[in-house]
Design an enzyme around this catalytic site. Sequence first.
Site, PDB file in Angstrom:
ATOM      1  N   LYS A 199       0.841  -1.189   0.000  1.00  0.00           N
ATOM      2  CA  LYS A 199       0.000   0.000   0.000  1.00  0.00           C
ATOM      3  C   LYS A 199       0.877   1.240   0.000  1.00  0.00           C
ATOM      4  O   LYS A 199       1.551   1.542   0.985  1.00  0.00           O
ATOM      5  CB  LYS A 199      -0.915   0.041   1.228  1.00  0.00           C
ATOM      6  CG  LYS A 199      -1.966   1.148   1.079  1.00  0.00           C
ATOM      7  CD  LYS A 199      -2.518   1.672   2.389  1.00  0.00           C
ATOM      8  CE  LYS A 199      -1.670   2.739   3.035  1.00  0.00           C
ATOM      9  NZ  LYS A 199      -1.604   4.018   2.321  1.00  0.00           N
ATOM     10  N   SER A 253       5.557   6.943  10.548  1.00  0.00           N
ATOM     11  CA  SER A 253       5.705   7.587  11.847  1.00  0.00           C
ATOM     12  C   SER A 253       5.704   6.552  12.975  1.00  0.00           C
ATOM     13  O   SER A 253       5.105   5.485  12.861  1.00  0.00           O
ATOM     14  CB  SER A 253       4.571   8.583  12.053  1.00  0.00           C
ATOM     15  OG  SER A 253       3.334   7.926  11.967  1.00  0.00           O
ATOM     16  N   GLU A 255       4.180   6.877  15.714  1.00  0.00           N
ATOM     17  CA  GLU A 255       2.800   6.804  16.191  1.00  0.00           C
ATOM     18  C   GLU A 255       2.014   5.714  15.430  1.00  0.00           C
ATOM     19  O   GLU A 255       1.363   4.863  16.045  1.00  0.00           O
ATOM     20  CB  GLU A 255       2.196   8.181  15.907  1.00  0.00           C
ATOM     21  CG  GLU A 255       0.878   8.472  16.490  1.00  0.00           C
ATOM     22  CD  GLU A 255       0.346   9.801  15.899  1.00  0.00           C
ATOM     23  OE1 GLU A 255       1.114  10.537  15.240  1.00  0.00           O
ATOM     24  OE2 GLU A 255      -0.853  10.050  16.083  1.00  0.00           O
ATOM     25  N   GLU A 274      10.192   0.618  10.345  1.00  0.00           N
ATOM     26  CA  GLU A 274      11.232   1.624  10.134  1.00  0.00           C
ATOM     27  C   GLU A 274      10.558   2.952  10.411  1.00  0.00           C
ATOM     28  O   GLU A 274       9.725   3.392   9.632  1.00  0.00           O
ATOM     29  CB  GLU A 274      11.751   1.500   8.692  1.00  0.00           C
ATOM     30  CG  GLU A 274      13.152   2.017   8.551  1.00  0.00           C
ATOM     31  CD  GLU A 274      13.173   3.457   8.134  1.00  0.00           C
ATOM     32  OE1 GLU A 274      13.167   4.324   9.045  1.00  0.00           O
ATOM     33  OE2 GLU A 274      13.186   3.719   6.927  1.00  0.00           O
ATOM     34  N   CYS A 308      13.735  10.254   7.450  1.00  0.00           N
ATOM     35  CA  CYS A 308      13.614   9.745   8.817  1.00  0.00           C
ATOM     36  C   CYS A 308      14.947   9.885   9.551  1.00  0.00           C
ATOM     37  O   CYS A 308      14.978   9.983  10.763  1.00  0.00           O
ATOM     38  CB  CYS A 308      13.143   8.311   8.803  1.00  0.00           C
ATOM     39  SG  CYS A 308      13.988   7.324   7.592  1.00  0.00           S
ATOM     40  N   GLU A 405      10.141  14.873  16.167  1.00  0.00           N
ATOM     41  CA  GLU A 405      10.516  14.830  14.751  1.00  0.00           C
ATOM     42  C   GLU A 405       9.686  15.878  13.992  1.00  0.00           C
ATOM     43  O   GLU A 405       8.459  15.832  13.994  1.00  0.00           O
ATOM     44  CB  GLU A 405      10.233  13.434  14.188  1.00  0.00           C
ATOM     45  CG  GLU A 405      10.650  13.293  12.741  1.00  0.00           C
ATOM     46  CD  GLU A 405      10.473  11.878  12.206  1.00  0.00           C
ATOM     47  OE1 GLU A 405       9.397  11.300  12.407  1.00  0.00           O
ATOM     48  OE2 GLU A 405      11.425  11.364  11.583  1.00  0.00           O
TER      49      GLU A 405
HETATM   50  P1  NAP Z   1       2.211   7.941   8.502  1.00  0.00           P
HETATM   51  O1  NAP Z   1       0.793   8.236   8.790  1.00  0.00           O
HETATM   52  O2  NAP Z   1       2.975   7.119   9.472  1.00  0.00           O
HETATM   53  O3  NAP Z   1       2.232   7.261   7.041  1.00  0.00           O
HETATM   54  C1  NAP Z   1       3.023   6.185   6.624  1.00  0.00           C
HETATM   55  C2  NAP Z   1       2.171   5.122   5.945  1.00  0.00           C
HETATM   56  O4  NAP Z   1       1.300   4.532   6.896  1.00  0.00           O
HETATM   57  C3  NAP Z   1       1.276   5.672   4.846  1.00  0.00           C
HETATM   58  O5  NAP Z   1       1.177   4.721   3.810  1.00  0.00           O
HETATM   59  C4  NAP Z   1      -0.035   5.827   5.569  1.00  0.00           C
HETATM   60  O6  NAP Z   1      -1.145   5.828   4.717  1.00  0.00           O
HETATM   61  C5  NAP Z   1      -0.039   4.591   6.440  1.00  0.00           C
HETATM   62  N1  NAP Z   1      -0.942   4.648   7.579  1.00  0.00           N
HETATM   63  C6  NAP Z   1      -1.417   5.727   8.247  1.00  0.00           C
HETATM   64  N2  NAP Z   1      -2.224   5.354   9.252  1.00  0.00           N
HETATM   65  C7  NAP Z   1      -2.283   4.004   9.233  1.00  0.00           C
HETATM   66  C8  NAP Z   1      -2.950   3.020  10.021  1.00  0.00           C
HETATM   67  N3  NAP Z   1      -3.721   3.364  11.048  1.00  0.00           N
HETATM   68  N4  NAP Z   1      -2.773   1.728   9.710  1.00  0.00           N
HETATM   69  C9  NAP Z   1      -1.985   1.356   8.685  1.00  0.00           C
HETATM   70  N5  NAP Z   1      -1.334   2.234   7.901  1.00  0.00           N
HETATM   71  C10 NAP Z   1      -1.466   3.550   8.174  1.00  0.00           C
HETATM   72  O7  NAP Z   1       2.977   9.261   8.256  1.00  0.00           O
HETATM   73  P2  NAP Z   1       2.348  10.645   7.718  1.00  0.00           P
HETATM   74  O8  NAP Z   1       1.092  10.974   8.443  1.00  0.00           O
HETATM   75  O9  NAP Z   1       2.306  10.578   6.246  1.00  0.00           O
HETATM   76  O10 NAP Z   1       3.464  11.671   8.202  1.00  0.00           O
HETATM   77  C11 NAP Z   1       3.426  12.091   9.549  1.00  0.00           C
HETATM   78  C12 NAP Z   1       4.801  12.052  10.158  1.00  0.00           C
HETATM   79  O11 NAP Z   1       5.334  10.726  10.087  1.00  0.00           O
HETATM   80  C13 NAP Z   1       5.849  12.888   9.467  1.00  0.00           C
HETATM   81  O12 NAP Z   1       5.789  14.211   9.805  1.00  0.00           O
HETATM   82  C14 NAP Z   1       7.093  12.222   9.950  1.00  0.00           C
HETATM   83  O13 NAP Z   1       7.418  12.676  11.220  1.00  0.00           O
HETATM   84  C15 NAP Z   1       6.733  10.767  10.008  1.00  0.00           C
HETATM   85  N6  NAP Z   1       7.164  10.022   8.801  1.00  0.00           N
HETATM   86  C16 NAP Z   1       8.267   9.249   8.902  1.00  0.00           C
HETATM   87  C17 NAP Z   1       8.710   8.559   7.782  1.00  0.00           C
HETATM   88  C18 NAP Z   1       9.924   7.683   7.829  1.00  0.00           C
HETATM   89  O14 NAP Z   1      10.506   7.423   6.793  1.00  0.00           O
HETATM   90  N7  NAP Z   1      10.305   7.170   8.986  1.00  0.00           N
HETATM   91  C19 NAP Z   1       8.039   8.667   6.577  1.00  0.00           C
HETATM   92  C20 NAP Z   1       6.883   9.447   6.500  1.00  0.00           C
HETATM   93  C21 NAP Z   1       6.472  10.118   7.637  1.00  0.00           C
HETATM   94  P3  NAP Z   1      -1.699   7.202   4.072  1.00  0.00           P
HETATM   95  O15 NAP Z   1      -0.562   8.116   3.841  1.00  0.00           O
HETATM   96  O16 NAP Z   1      -2.266   6.718   2.817  1.00  0.00           O
HETATM   97  O17 NAP Z   1      -2.715   7.708   5.027  1.00  0.00           O
END
Ligand code: NAP
Length: 501
Positions: A199, A253, A255, A274, A308, A405
């Site tokens: 996904k 994230s 979270e 990760e 990240c 972060e």
């Molecule tokens: P995120 O919500 O953790 O998104 C990462 C992936 O997880 C996306 O494919 C997202 O889908 C999916 N996802 C979200 N909620 C989920 C759930 N309840 N169950 C399963 N999958 C789920 O991150 P974000 O909201 O895009 O970004 C927020 C923060 O996350 C950033 O500001 C940053 O701090 C952190 N982040 C870290 C990384 C890293 O490489 N470690 C990468 C991105 C973000 P959708 O996007 O389709 O909703």
Amino acid sequence: MATVRSIAQPDSRAMDFVSRTHKMLINGQWVEAVSGKTFPTYNPATGEVLSRIAEGDREDIDRAVKSARAAFETGPWSRLTPSERGRLIWKLADLLEQNLEEFAELETLDNGKPFKVARVADVPLAVDLFRYMAGWATKIEGTTIPISVPYAPGAKYLAYTLREPVGVVGQIIPWNFPLLMAAWKLGPALATGCTVVIKPAEQTPLTCIRLGELVQEAGIPDGVVNIVPGYGETAGAALAAHPGVDKIAFTGSTEVGKLILQAAAGNLKKVSLELGGKSPNVVLGDVDVNAAIAGSASAIFFNHGQCCCAGSRLYIEDQIFDRVVEGVAEQAGKIRVGSGMDSTTDMGPLVSEEQLNRVCGYLESGLSDGAKAVVGGSRFGDKGYFVKPTVLVNTNDKMKVVQEEIFGPVVTAIPFKDTEELVTKANDTVYGLAAGIWTRDIQKAHRIASQLRAGTVWINCYNIFDAALPFGGYKQSGWGREMGKDVLELYTEVKAVCAAI
Ligand code: NAP
Ligand code: MG
């Protein structure tokens, strides 16, 4: 700092792709969502809709998991030799390389990053990862083990281990390196003989969908790679919880990583994560100052700080603090912010309005807590999701901008007096993904490297990635390592076979 530039016209193939409404890939067929719904993806340089994509949800995930299960258990994939698997992965790498420019353009349009970066970093790194993993397909081995069995004196046994694919793998990827994160996950899954439901992030599904077309062109059998775009709370959550999935691999994230873990508990599927970071980048007083300034600026500003492992806490030894801060601020001021399609752009927009608001929220919180912006400190322009590269000083360890972060082009510069104090401060975080050390004293560098609780430590460099180098986090930065030989453990089960002889 230059003004926001207008977007240059990309190649017609990328524009053709963008102009289509995209479907999801299930069992070798491009299909609409069961609900018939679609969702938009945006160009972050303009805020305009780029494409519409089939919106996967629970039922689509279920169909995709069933397809992956059938491909794993009875499909042609399950009968291929390791060498045949390796050749298919190599073919995929070749096809990706042949379409490098188109992929780089799609990445720029969807994610915002500069085209000139995507074409030398994101796409070639993905190609290299697939080639590296193609090589592993024929080298996944067990061992023979001499055993003693104290309660069976005189008996003889032949004991050995087999390393077998873990099965159907769910993969959830983020938007910061959309193609590369897909490659990091698909490569080892294919090398080990697993099948996949992936996904992509809702913000950046395009390159993953295009990669699905190449998976088919390469001749990877139907059902081995299924792609279900959609939202995290629906499609992502359904994948993480699905009882037919043997392993879930997640990048995003911390979270959401915790939610994945809870969702995975139902069938105790294997989990690899990760997650986020707040990585310390340390500059010692004896350093080559110019190299440290250039390296520290790129440690935070590469990919707009949306890494990240971004070097977001810059620790500088007292006696050179002012000089290094001034140098990094000067570099920040020279960064040309604009549309990623413009060849002169160094930094594009953040990926989404949500991220823009999030990063600006952190800037406001830091400034109102008493931090000072030496450069930047706010949004850039009023169209698209641009933020000024920012260096904050006068922070303290309690501030949110130091602890959390930010995932944007914002670095906090913090002075330190001695290395003992430095190591304590650098480790004072829930994260442990990466760290940087800049010094001429190589003994000291290795000593500090051994004391830092982080999955990667770069010495006199930063953001150096290689398919052969494992990457992942200590503490709340994750579970398991991606890339390198280590990732194979995440995608295999070990079977011990013991025969009386
Ligand atoms: P995120 O919500 O953790 O998104 C990462 C992936 O997880 C996306 O494919 C997202 O889908 C999916 N996802 C979200 N909620 C989920 C759930 N309840 N169950 C399963 N999958 C789920 O991150 P974000 O909201 O895009 O970004 C927020 C923060 O996350 C950033 O500001 C940053 O701090 C952190 N982040 C870290 C990384 C890293 O490489 N470690 C990468 C991105 C973000 P959708 O996007 O389709 O909703
Ligand atoms: Mg987009």
